[in-house]
Design a protein around this motif. Structure first.
Motif, short mmCIF file in Angstrom:
data_model
loop_
_atom_site.label_atom_id
_atom_site.label_comp_id
_atom_site.label_asym_id
_atom_site.label_seq_id
_atom_site.Cartn_x
_atom_site.Cartn_y
_atom_site.Cartn_z
N UNK A 27 0.86 -1.19 0.00
CA UNK A 27 0.00 0.00 0.00
C UNK A 27 0.89 1.23 0.00
N UNK A 28 0.30 2.34 -0.41
CA UNK A 28 1.09 3.58 -0.40
C UNK A 28 1.32 4.05 1.02
N UNK A 29 2.43 4.75 1.22
CA UNK A 29 2.70 5.32 2.55
C UNK A 29 1.58 6.25 2.97
N UNK A 30 1.02 6.97 1.95
CA UNK A 30 -0.07 7.90 2.26
C UNK A 30 -1.26 7.16 2.88
N UNK A 31 -1.63 6.05 2.25
CA UNK A 31 -2.77 5.29 2.75
C UNK A 31 -2.46 4.70 4.12
N UNK A 32 -1.23 4.17 4.27
CA UNK A 32 -0.84 3.59 5.56
C UNK A 32 -0.87 4.66 6.64
N UNK A 33 -0.34 5.83 6.29
CA UNK A 33 -0.29 6.92 7.26
C UNK A 33 -1.69 7.37 7.65
N UNK A 34 -2.53 7.60 6.62
CA UNK A 34 -3.86 8.14 6.90
C UNK A 34 -4.76 7.12 7.59
N UNK A 61 -17.29 13.94 23.59
CA UNK A 61 -15.92 14.07 24.05
C UNK A 61 -15.02 14.21 22.82
N UNK A 62 -14.00 14.96 22.98
CA UNK A 62 -13.11 15.17 21.83
C UNK A 62 -11.76 14.51 22.08
N UNK A 63 -11.22 14.01 21.03
CA UNK A 63 -9.88 13.43 21.12
C UNK A 63 -8.88 14.52 20.81
N UNK A 64 -8.21 14.99 21.84
CA UNK A 64 -7.31 16.12 21.65
C UNK A 64 -5.92 15.69 21.20
N UNK A 65 -5.63 14.43 21.37
CA UNK A 65 -4.31 13.99 20.94
C UNK A 65 -4.41 13.12 19.70
N UNK A 66 -3.37 13.15 18.91
CA UNK A 66 -3.32 12.32 17.71
C UNK A 66 -2.79 10.96 18.08
N UNK A 67 -3.55 9.96 17.75
CA UNK A 67 -3.06 8.62 18.03
C UNK A 67 -2.66 7.94 16.73
N UNK A 68 -1.48 7.37 16.74
CA UNK A 68 -0.93 6.77 15.53
C UNK A 68 -0.45 5.36 15.80
N UNK A 69 -0.69 4.49 14.84
CA UNK A 69 -0.10 3.18 14.92
C UNK A 69 1.38 3.29 14.57
N UNK A 74 5.78 5.27 10.95
CA UNK A 74 6.87 4.96 10.03
C UNK A 74 6.58 5.50 8.63
N UNK A 75 5.31 5.76 8.33
CA UNK A 75 4.92 6.24 7.00
C UNK A 75 4.66 7.74 7.00
N UNK A 76 5.11 8.42 8.05
CA UNK A 76 4.89 9.86 8.16
C UNK A 76 5.55 10.61 6.99
N UNK A 159 5.84 6.29 -2.80
CA UNK A 159 6.44 5.12 -2.15
C UNK A 159 5.36 4.16 -1.66
N UNK A 160 5.58 2.91 -1.98
CA UNK A 160 4.69 1.85 -1.52
C UNK A 160 5.43 1.04 -0.48
N UNK A 161 4.69 0.45 0.42
CA UNK A 161 5.29 -0.40 1.43
C UNK A 161 4.54 -1.71 1.48
N UNK A 162 5.32 -2.80 1.41
CA UNK A 162 4.70 -4.13 1.45
C UNK A 162 4.27 -4.43 2.87
N UNK A 163 2.99 -4.79 3.04
CA UNK A 163 2.49 -5.10 4.37
C UNK A 163 2.96 -6.48 4.83
N UNK A 164 3.53 -7.22 3.91
CA UNK A 164 3.97 -8.58 4.22
C UNK A 164 5.42 -8.62 4.70
N UNK A 165 6.31 -8.01 3.88
CA UNK A 165 7.74 -8.11 4.21
C UNK A 165 8.37 -6.74 4.52
N UNK A 166 7.63 -5.67 4.35
CA UNK A 166 8.15 -4.36 4.73
C UNK A 166 8.98 -3.68 3.65
N UNK A 167 9.15 -4.32 2.52
CA UNK A 167 9.92 -3.71 1.43
C UNK A 167 9.24 -2.43 0.94
#
Ligand SMILES: [Zn+2]
Length: 171
Positions: A27-34, A61-69, A74-76, A159-167
């Protein structure tokens, strides 16, 4: 290579086949990031049921902090630099505060004038140093933002990143 979407890398659901392991999970880094970043401005709304005077308790209630996986982090994408501007802002604020402090303290004669002058001078000097460093960094920031950042961002966007092997690979 097989495309699961024909309109390129900006398509949310698009996946590509990894050139290394052959899995179709890239997947693209953009999609992974978003997809892994929960917006900091998100607000959840809810209303409790009720009647009479007890009706309508808002449970928003509002989420004031950004939570990221971890993957999203890594895809920032590359960011523009504003180090110089930030330092200029801090330095200016501190220098002005020192001057105001000096004026207020001396006109009201609140405390020992020499102490006031000394502490105002130290604060003003600190602000001045930050201003100078900010002035030095600001041109470097704008050079980076105009020369390096656009290319870095374009590359990130391709840039694309493989979700399987990380390439990672460009497409
Ligand atoms: Zn792979």
């Amino acid at each position: 290579m097989s495309w699961s979407a024909d309109s390129g890398h900006s398509t949310q659901a698009a996946t590509l086949t990894c050139p290394r392991c052959g899995s179709g999970n890239a997947r693209t880094l953009r999609v992974i990031h978003e997809s892994g970043t929960i917006s900091s401005s998100g607000t959840a709304h809810g209303w409790t049921q009720g009647s009479g005077s007890s009706a309508g308790h808002s449970t928003s209630y509002s989420t004031s902090s950004t939570s990221q996986s971890t993957a999203a982090k890594a895809a920032t994408p590359p960011k523009k630099r504003h180090n110089g501007a930030v330092l200029l802002g801090f330095g200016f604020t501190i220098a002005v505060a020192a001057i105001i402090y000096y004026i207020v303290m001396t006109t009201n004669q609140i405390s020992d004038p020499s102490y006031v002058a000394m502490s105002a001078l130290i604060a003003a000097a600190a602000g001045f140093v930050m201003l100078v460093i900010g002035l030095v960094l600001a041109p470097a920031d704008s050079r980076y933002n105009s020369d390096v950042f656009p290319e870095a961002f374009r590359e990130w966007d391709r840039t694309w990143s493989c979700q399987q092997c990380g390439t990672r690979f460009l497409a």
